[in-house]
Motif scaffolding. Structure first.
Motif, PDB file in Angstrom:
ATOM      1  N   LEU A 295       4.691   4.905   0.751  1.00  0.00           N
ATOM      2  CA  LEU A 295       5.273   5.728  -0.314  1.00  0.00           C
ATOM      3  C   LEU A 295       6.059   6.920   0.222  1.00  0.00           C
ATOM      4  N   THR A 296       6.072   7.106   1.530  1.00  0.00           N
ATOM      5  CA  THR A 296       6.719   8.285   2.118  1.00  0.00           C
ATOM      6  C   THR A 296       8.181   8.423   1.701  1.00  0.00           C
ATOM      7  N   ASP A 297       8.948   7.358   1.840  1.00  0.00           N
ATOM      8  CA  ASP A 297      10.371   7.435   1.478  1.00  0.00           C
ATOM      9  C   ASP A 297      10.559   7.751  -0.006  1.00  0.00           C
ATOM     10  N   ALA A 298       9.659   7.228  -0.825  1.00  0.00           N
ATOM     11  CA  ALA A 298       9.744   7.515  -2.264  1.00  0.00           C
ATOM     12  C   ALA A 298       9.532   8.997  -2.527  1.00  0.00           C
ATOM     13  N   TYR A 299       8.557   9.603  -1.844  1.00  0.00           N
ATOM     14  CA  TYR A 299       8.300  11.031  -2.015  1.00  0.00           C
ATOM     15  C   TYR A 299       9.512  11.871  -1.616  1.00  0.00           C
ATOM     16  N   LEU A 300      10.225  11.422  -0.601  1.00  0.00           N
ATOM     17  CA  LEU A 300      11.342  12.196  -0.064  1.00  0.00           C
ATOM     18  C   LEU A 300      12.642  12.011  -0.842  1.00  0.00           C
ATOM     19  N   THR A 301      12.659  11.103  -1.793  1.00  0.00           N
ATOM     20  CA  THR A 301      13.866  10.827  -2.564  1.00  0.00           C
ATOM     21  C   THR A 301      14.233  12.014  -3.454  1.00  0.00           C
ATOM     22  N   PRO A 302      15.424  12.559  -3.320  1.00  0.00           N
ATOM     23  CA  PRO A 302      15.829  13.682  -4.179  1.00  0.00           C
ATOM     24  C   PRO A 302      15.739  13.297  -5.660  1.00  0.00           C
ATOM     25  N   LEU A 303      15.312  14.247  -6.456  1.00  0.00           N
ATOM     26  CA  LEU A 303      15.110  13.967  -7.879  1.00  0.00           C
ATOM     27  C   LEU A 303      16.412  13.603  -8.582  1.00  0.00           C
ATOM     28  N   ASN A 304      17.538  14.120  -8.077  1.00  0.00           N
ATOM     29  CA  ASN A 304      18.826  13.827  -8.718  1.00  0.00           C
ATOM     30  C   ASN A 304      19.547  12.645  -8.069  1.00  0.00           C
ATOM     31  N   SER A 305      18.834  11.910  -7.212  1.00  0.00           N
ATOM     32  CA  SER A 305      19.424  10.755  -6.544  1.00  0.00           C
ATOM     33  C   SER A 305      19.450   9.544  -7.471  1.00  0.00           C
ATOM     34  N   GLU A 306      20.407   8.656  -7.235  1.00  0.00           N
ATOM     35  CA  GLU A 306      20.457   7.416  -8.012  1.00  0.00           C
ATOM     36  C   GLU A 306      19.259   6.520  -7.702  1.00  0.00           C
ATOM     37  N   HIS A 307      18.570   6.816  -6.597  1.00  0.00           N
ATOM     38  CA  HIS A 307      17.412   6.023  -6.202  1.00  0.00           C
ATOM     39  C   HIS A 307      16.100   6.583  -6.750  1.00  0.00           C
ATOM     40  N   ALA A 308      16.161   7.718  -7.437  1.00  0.00           N
ATOM     41  CA  ALA A 308      14.949   8.349  -7.961  1.00  0.00           C
ATOM     42  C   ALA A 308      14.173   7.441  -8.920  1.00  0.00           C
ATOM     43  N   PRO A 309      14.828   6.767  -9.877  1.00  0.00           N
ATOM     44  CA  PRO A 309      14.066   5.891 -10.776  1.00  0.00           C
ATOM     45  C   PRO A 309      13.290   4.807 -10.029  1.00  0.00           C
ATOM     46  N   GLU A 310      13.909   4.255  -8.998  1.00  0.00           N
ATOM     47  CA  GLU A 310      13.244   3.228  -8.201  1.00  0.00           C
ATOM     48  C   GLU A 310      12.040   3.813  -7.461  1.00  0.00           C
ATOM     49  N   ALA A 311      12.193   5.034  -6.937  1.00  0.00           N
ATOM     50  CA  ALA A 311      11.104   5.697  -6.228  1.00  0.00           C
ATOM     51  C   ALA A 311       9.949   6.006  -7.176  1.00  0.00           C
ATOM     52  N   HIS A 312      10.274   6.522  -8.362  1.00  0.00           N
ATOM     53  CA  HIS A 312       9.248   6.775  -9.373  1.00  0.00           C
ATOM     54  C   HIS A 312       8.480   5.493  -9.687  1.00  0.00           C
ATOM     55  N   ARG A 313       9.209   4.402  -9.850  1.00  0.00           N
ATOM     56  CA  ARG A 313       8.575   3.134 -10.227  1.00  0.00           C
ATOM     57  C   ARG A 313       7.671   2.620  -9.109  1.00  0.00           C
ATOM     58  N   GLN A 314       8.090   2.773  -7.867  1.00  0.00           N
ATOM     59  CA  GLN A 314       7.262   2.314  -6.752  1.00  0.00           C
ATOM     60  C   GLN A 314       5.911   3.025  -6.755  1.00  0.00           C
ATOM     61  N   ILE A 315       5.940   4.333  -6.952  1.00  0.00           N
ATOM     62  CA  ILE A 315       4.703   5.117  -6.976  1.00  0.00           C
ATOM     63  C   ILE A 315       3.873   4.774  -8.206  1.00  0.00           C
ATOM     64  N   ALA A 316       4.525   4.660  -9.351  1.00  0.00           N
ATOM     65  CA  ALA A 316       3.825   4.336 -10.592  1.00  0.00           C
ATOM     66  C   ALA A 316       3.139   2.977 -10.511  1.00  0.00           C
ATOM     67  N   GLU A 317       3.816   1.999  -9.936  1.00  0.00           N
ATOM     68  CA  GLU A 317       3.233   0.664  -9.805  1.00  0.00           C
ATOM     69  C   GLU A 317       2.025   0.678  -8.876  1.00  0.00           C
ATOM     70  N   ALA A 318       2.134   1.425  -7.776  1.00  0.00           N
ATOM     71  CA  ALA A 318       1.020   1.497  -6.830  1.00  0.00           C
ATOM     72  C   ALA A 318      -0.216   2.099  -7.488  1.00  0.00           C
ATOM     73  N   GLU A 319      -0.025   3.186  -8.242  1.00  0.00           N
ATOM     74  CA  GLU A 319      -1.173   3.823  -8.887  1.00  0.00           C
ATOM     75  C   GLU A 319      -1.727   2.964 -10.016  1.00  0.00           C
ATOM     76  N   PHE A 320      -0.832   2.387 -10.828  1.00  0.00           N
ATOM     77  CA  PHE A 320      -1.317   1.562 -11.930  1.00  0.00           C
ATOM     78  C   PHE A 320      -2.114   0.367 -11.404  1.00  0.00           C
ATOM     79  N   ASN A 321      -1.621  -0.269 -10.354  1.00  0.00           N
ATOM     80  CA  ASN A 321      -2.329  -1.426  -9.792  1.00  0.00           C
ATOM     81  C   ASN A 321      -3.716  -1.040  -9.297  1.00  0.00           C
TER      82      ASN A 321
END
Length: 200
Positions: free
Chosen positions: A75-101
């Motif tokens: 999850l390290t790269d997801a944490y480092l993703t700038p909030l205003n980046s186009e990749h932020a939604p993907e990073a949020h989802r990666q973390i959300a999926e890990a916790e939900f699972n």
């Protein structure tokens, strides 16, 4: 909105005896942001702020060993993703999926009120919450301040999270606009007790 009530319901579950999972998760995320020199507000700031809000409302009740999810190096790269980046939604989802699972598995193996609360927030809901909290972080506000604006959920009773949030310094674990940079990612500290009433 029943987010606040659900957070308080976590208190029906016991707190781990030998660890502080939510504190450890927040500390780990801030350490990652510090060591990697995160600039500005990142997805990691939003996630840490979300954990902080839960911690202020429920302490470590119902946390089990959830820190193992947030401390996953994947999850390290997801944490480092700038909030205003186009990749932020993907990073949020990666973390959300890990916790939900994680919580889905816990709920199947040993269901309690706490695990029921956890799985009631599906992946999409978690992504939305993280994104909303991220915007609060960018605005220099804390999740606890946001909770303080919610109405009491029990008629005639004060909102306990709101009362506690009112004792906290503004933006206690989030970077403010004037404090962005590596220094802004220091782990949250235990808030000082509320000052006694002043003499008039």
């Amino acid at each position: 909105m029943d987010t606040l009530k659900k957070i308080m319901d976590l208190r029906q579950d016991p707190a781990p005896q030998a660890s502080n999972p939510r504190q450890e998760a927040m500390s780990h995320i801030h350490t990652v942001l510090n060591q990697r020199g995160a600039q500005g507000v990142t997805v990691g700031h939003a996630v840490a702020a979300a954990i902080e809000g839960i911690h202020y409302g429920a302490g470590e009740h119902g946390a089990r060993d959830v820190h193992t999810v947030f401390m996953d190096p994947a999850l390290t790269d997801a944490y480092l993703t700038p909030l205003n980046s186009e990749h932020a939604p993907e990073a949020h989802r990666q973390i959300a999926e890990a916790e939900f699972n994680y919580w889905d598995q816990q709920n199947r193996q040993n269901p309690t009120r706490g695990t029921q609360v956890a799985v009631s927030f599906d992946v999409d809901h978690r992504v939305q919450l993280q994104s909303n909290i991220g915007r609060l972080v960018q605005a220099g506000q804390s999740f606890t301040q946001h909770l303080a604006n919610e109405q009491p959920f029990s008629t005639g009773n004060e909102n306990p999270v709101a009362l506690y949030a009112g004792m906290l310094p503004p933006g206690s674990s989030q970077p403010r606009a004037s404090q962005q940079g590596s220094a802004s990612t220091q782990p949250a500290t235990t808030p000082a007790p509320a000052p006694k009433g002043r003499r008039r």
